[in-house]
Design an enzyme around this catalytic site. Sequence first.
Site, PDB file in Angstrom:
ATOM      1  N   GLY A  99       0.801  -1.227   0.000  1.00  0.00           N
ATOM      2  CA  GLY A  99       0.000   0.000   0.000  1.00  0.00           C
ATOM      3  C   GLY A  99       0.829   1.271   0.000  1.00  0.00           C
ATOM      4  CB  ALA A 100       1.896   4.004   1.150  1.00  0.00           C
ATOM      5  CG  HIS A 113       4.936   4.829  -5.160  1.00  0.00           C
ATOM      6  ND1 HIS A 113       5.456   4.062  -6.179  1.00  0.00           N
ATOM      7  CD2 HIS A 113       5.393   4.275  -4.005  1.00  0.00           C
ATOM      8  CE1 HIS A 113       6.218   3.120  -5.669  1.00  0.00           C
ATOM      9  NE2 HIS A 113       6.197   3.217  -4.339  1.00  0.00           N
ATOM     10  N   GLY A 134       5.084   3.883  -9.087  1.00  0.00           N
ATOM     11  CA  GLY A 134       5.797   2.613  -9.260  1.00  0.00           C
ATOM     12  C   GLY A 134       4.811   1.453  -9.209  1.00  0.00           C
ATOM     13  CG  HIS A 135       2.892   0.516  -5.481  1.00  0.00           C
ATOM     14  ND1 HIS A 135       3.058   1.597  -4.646  1.00  0.00           N
ATOM     15  CD2 HIS A 135       3.539  -0.516  -4.877  1.00  0.00           C
ATOM     16  CE1 HIS A 135       3.748   1.243  -3.583  1.00  0.00           C
ATOM     17  NE2 HIS A 135       4.069  -0.034  -3.695  1.00  0.00           N
ATOM     18  CD  GLN A 154       7.309  -7.908   3.662  1.00  0.00           C
ATOM     19  OE1 GLN A 154       6.501  -8.711   3.206  1.00  0.00           O
ATOM     20  NE2 GLN A 154       7.845  -6.963   2.910  1.00  0.00           N
ATOM     21  CG  ASP A 205      11.791  -3.747  -3.649  1.00  0.00           C
ATOM     22  OD1 ASP A 205      12.372  -3.303  -2.658  1.00  0.00           O
ATOM     23  OD2 ASP A 205      10.829  -3.161  -4.185  1.00  0.00           O
ATOM     24  CB  SER A 258      10.355   4.102  -1.872  1.00  0.00           C
ATOM     25  OG  SER A 258      10.168   3.462  -0.625  1.00  0.00           O
ATOM     26  CB  SER A 259       5.411   3.160   0.516  1.00  0.00           C
ATOM     27  OG  SER A 259       4.844   2.495  -0.586  1.00  0.00           O
TER      28      SER A 259
END
Length: 239
Positions: A31-32, A34, A36-37, A61, A150, A185-186
């Site tokens: 979530g959060a 942006h 990228g997602h 994690q 990642d 990145s979130s």
Amino acid sequence: MKIVTTQSELASEIDALKGQGLSVGLVPTMGALHNGHLSLIAQSKKSTAITVTSIFVNPTQFDNKEDLLKYPKPIKEDVKKLTEVACDILFLPEVGEMYQEGEKWDYEVGVLDSILEGEFRPGHYKGVTQIVYKLFSLVKPDIAFFGQKDYQQFLVVKKMANDFNLPVQLVACDIIREDDGLAMSSRNIRLNGEEREASIALFKALSYIKQNYKEMSIVDLLEEAKQYFNNGFLKLEYL
Ligand code: AMP
């Protein structure tokens, strides 16, 4: 967009869609959201009939409790963004829906667990494989989309899919960056002005390496690239 919060609801949705012969793409996130997602979702929509995005801040994690507590959760904005890009299903479970008390996960990640990011985040990749395995079992995606940001995580998931013979194709998508080069990145919203400015060292160091790796020795290259991190704000863990 359908918002689903339980495993049973998700399973019956997926069964119905698969019964109609529709292909399913999965974009796992915390979530959060942006750009990228959203680029992963766009890629999924191009490749599969149905796109499922999961939002789950996976506790197993996180090796750092404070990081888990501080992780941003702007769920209203996330739902709006997902609706705008016409995601088909949002899977949004609570922790109790995904984990039983005292649950075990013994998957051996291997060498990727102890080098680079793995060296500095003990147990991180074990937790990643635990949740991704669950998501793959539930969603049964034909294709799952991950970010190259990642890359080590992508390799870990690839190894797990291979070890368990999971019938899923994995796609690694390009990194989406801010105008000055910082990867979206979130967690970036947690940086103050000075920290945000200092963070650009990462992109500069990587760009320097990309430009010079053919001409320079690895030792000299690392030595030069490390200089970018001497700005008083950053502590380099690995390069
Ligand atoms: P996260 O929500 O941080 O767990 O990320 C969910 C997925 O989005 C992962 O596969 C990430 O690699 C990917 N992702 C995160 N940031 C970016 C980015 N800037 N560009 C491309 N993919 C990204």
